[in-house]
Design a protein around this motif. Structure first.
Motif, short mmCIF file in Angstrom:
data_model
loop_
_atom_site.label_atom_id
_atom_site.label_comp_id
_atom_site.label_asym_id
_atom_site.label_seq_id
_atom_site.Cartn_x
_atom_site.Cartn_y
_atom_site.Cartn_z
N VAL A 191 0.82 -1.20 0.00
CA VAL A 191 0.00 0.00 0.00
C VAL A 191 0.86 1.26 0.00
CG1 VAL A 191 -1.70 1.33 1.31
CG2 VAL A 191 -1.93 -1.15 1.13
N SER A 192 1.89 1.31 0.86
CA SER A 192 2.74 2.49 0.92
C SER A 192 3.55 2.65 -0.36
CB SER A 192 3.68 2.41 2.13
OG SER A 192 4.55 1.29 2.02
N GLY A 193 3.96 1.53 -0.94
CA GLY A 193 4.68 1.61 -2.21
C GLY A 193 3.82 2.16 -3.33
N ALA A 194 2.56 1.70 -3.38
CA ALA A 194 1.63 2.20 -4.39
C ALA A 194 1.34 3.68 -4.18
CB ALA A 194 0.34 1.39 -4.35
N ALA A 195 1.20 4.09 -2.92
CA ALA A 195 0.93 5.50 -2.61
C ALA A 195 2.12 6.38 -2.99
CB ALA A 195 0.61 5.66 -1.12
N ALA A 196 3.33 5.89 -2.71
CA ALA A 196 4.53 6.65 -3.06
C ALA A 196 4.67 6.79 -4.57
CB ALA A 196 5.76 5.97 -2.48
N ALA A 197 4.40 5.70 -5.29
CA ALA A 197 4.48 5.75 -6.75
C ALA A 197 3.46 6.71 -7.33
CB ALA A 197 4.27 4.34 -7.32
N ALA A 198 2.24 6.66 -6.80
CA ALA A 198 1.19 7.57 -7.27
C ALA A 198 1.56 9.01 -6.97
CB ALA A 198 -0.14 7.21 -6.61
N GLY A 199 2.16 9.25 -5.79
CA GLY A 199 2.57 10.60 -5.43
C GLY A 199 3.67 11.14 -6.33
N LEU A 200 4.61 10.28 -6.68
CA LEU A 200 5.69 10.70 -7.57
C LEU A 200 5.17 11.00 -8.97
CD1 LEU A 200 8.49 8.18 -6.51
CD2 LEU A 200 8.48 10.64 -6.11
N ILE A 201 4.29 10.15 -9.45
CA ILE A 201 3.74 10.34 -10.80
C ILE A 201 2.90 11.62 -10.87
CG2 ILE A 201 2.14 9.38 -12.50
CD1 ILE A 201 3.02 6.59 -11.58
N SER A 202 2.12 11.87 -9.82
CA SER A 202 1.25 13.05 -9.82
C SER A 202 2.00 14.34 -9.50
CB SER A 202 0.12 12.85 -8.82
OG SER A 202 0.64 12.80 -7.49
N GLY A 203 3.23 14.21 -9.01
CA GLY A 203 4.00 15.39 -8.63
C GLY A 203 3.78 15.84 -7.20
N LYS A 204 2.98 15.08 -6.44
CA LYS A 204 2.73 15.44 -5.05
C LYS A 204 3.98 15.27 -4.21
CE LYS A 204 -0.31 14.40 -1.14
NZ LYS A 204 -1.44 13.56 -0.66
N TYR A 205 4.77 14.23 -4.51
CA TYR A 205 6.01 13.98 -3.79
C TYR A 205 7.19 14.13 -4.74
CZ TYR A 205 2.92 11.66 -0.41
OH TYR A 205 1.93 11.37 0.47
N LYS A 206 8.32 14.48 -4.16
CA LYS A 206 9.57 14.46 -4.90
C LYS A 206 10.37 13.24 -4.47
CE LYS A 206 9.77 19.47 -5.51
NZ LYS A 206 10.55 20.72 -5.28
N ARG A 207 11.39 12.92 -5.22
CA ARG A 207 12.10 11.66 -5.02
C ARG A 207 12.66 11.51 -3.61
NH1 ARG A 207 17.16 9.48 -8.75
NH2 ARG A 207 17.43 7.49 -7.64
N HIS A 208 13.18 12.57 -3.05
CA HIS A 208 13.83 12.48 -1.74
C HIS A 208 12.94 12.97 -0.59
CE1 HIS A 208 17.59 11.35 -3.65
NE2 HIS A 208 17.49 12.39 -4.46
N ASP A 209 11.65 13.17 -0.85
CA ASP A 209 10.74 13.58 0.22
C ASP A 209 10.56 12.46 1.23
OD1 ASP A 209 10.41 16.05 -0.87
OD2 ASP A 209 8.44 15.66 -1.73
N ALA A 210 10.47 12.83 2.51
CA ALA A 210 10.20 11.86 3.56
C ALA A 210 8.69 11.63 3.65
CB ALA A 210 10.74 12.36 4.89
N MET A 211 8.30 10.38 3.70
CA MET A 211 6.88 10.03 3.77
C MET A 211 6.65 9.20 5.02
SD MET A 211 4.48 8.06 0.95
CE MET A 211 5.17 6.43 1.29
N PRO A 212 5.75 9.63 5.90
CA PRO A 212 5.52 8.86 7.13
C PRO A 212 4.94 7.48 6.83
CG PRO A 212 3.84 10.55 6.87
CD PRO A 212 4.87 10.81 5.81
N LEU A 213 5.50 6.47 7.47
CA LEU A 213 5.05 5.10 7.25
C LEU A 213 3.98 4.68 8.27
CD1 LEU A 213 5.63 2.62 5.45
CD2 LEU A 213 7.32 1.89 7.15
N GLY A 214 3.96 5.37 9.42
CA GLY A 214 3.03 5.01 10.48
C GLY A 214 1.58 4.93 10.08
#
Length: 248
Positions: A204-227
């Motif tokens: 789930v977190s991997g899919a969310a990170a991939a979606a965020g990168l593709i949409s531009g919401k996240y950048k490659r080195h952004d920290a994403m909370p796993l909790g």
């Protein structure tokens, strides 16, 4: 007739308690001490110390938490179609744990911190599963004490290993709070349940990170909370899979 009345009364108490617990998650999160939401030695920000600033809006979150808690509690209480001591113990443990998981998810999502105080609540909730584990056998053949022990090893050990790899690479992959969170969840769910939660979290977190990168919401080195992902996957496991593994 008496049996139906007992089931209805138990379900009503369960729903009332779970709604109260769900509603209180946002209430408590907005009022816990500011120091709990900071790293040790860190000075709280003005947002945390100002009593007039709500850390999160009450609506619609409190109603979503209440609805989720009510559904889960009814599912655990009536997991095999009747009220049993096992079902009651699972319901109480699940309700306490889900309350703490809700606050932890909000804390990590908003402030990138997992308060130790609520990790202790999960550990306390695991005590209620002691009798359940004693009377059940895992797929791996583990009984009693060995089930939470395996969960602690799988949850805390696996996450500690990942954190250690990151430390060796001089890159913070995850915080130690995630390690402690998975260890506490391990005591509650046992080895197999914790393993399932870790796999679900990774997907789930991997899919969310991939979606965020593709949409531009996240950048490659952004920290994403796993909790929040760990907490959500634990809740899903308790609702969907936990009753199947215990009652069957």
């Amino acid at each position: 007739m008496n049996e139906m009345v007992t089931i209805a009364a138990a379900a009503a108490v369960c729903i009332a308690a779970s709604i109260f617990a769900g509603l209180s998650i946002v209430f408590v999160f907005n009022r816990i001490p500011a120091s709990w939401l900071c790293d040790y030695g860190e000075r709280p920000s003005a947002e945390l110390t100002d009593p007039n600033i709500k850390r999160i809006k009450e609506n619609p979150w409190r109603w979503l938490f209440a609805a989720g808690a009510a559904c889960m509690c009814v599912r655990l209480l009536l997991g095999n179609g009747e009220i049993t001591l096992t079902g009651i113990q699972m319901t109480v443990s699940g309700l306490i744990a889900s309350w703490a998981l809700g606050i932890i998810a909000l804390s990590d999502r908003k402030y990138m911190i997992i308060p130790d105080q609520f990790l202790l609540v999960i550990v306390v909730s695991a005590i209620g599963m002691a009798r359940v584990f004693r009377n059940t056998e895992s797929v791996m053949g583990l009984h009693g004490f060995w089930q939470p022990a395996a969960g602690l090893l799988v949850g805390g050990g696996a996450m500690l290993m990942i954190a250690g790899i990151g430390a060796l690479a001089k890159k913070e992959i995850m915080g130690f709070g995630d390690v402690k969170l998975c260890g506490a969840i391990g005591l509650l769910l046992g080895g197999e349940g914790t393993g399932a939660v870790l796999i679900m979290t990774a997907l789930v977190s991997g899919a969310a990170a991939a979606a965020g990168l593709i949409s531009g919401k996240y950048k490659r080195h952004d920290a994403m909370p796993l909790g929040p992902y760990i907490c959500a996957c634990t809740g899903l496991y308790m609702f969907i899979i936990w009753p199947l593994t215990i009652y069957n």
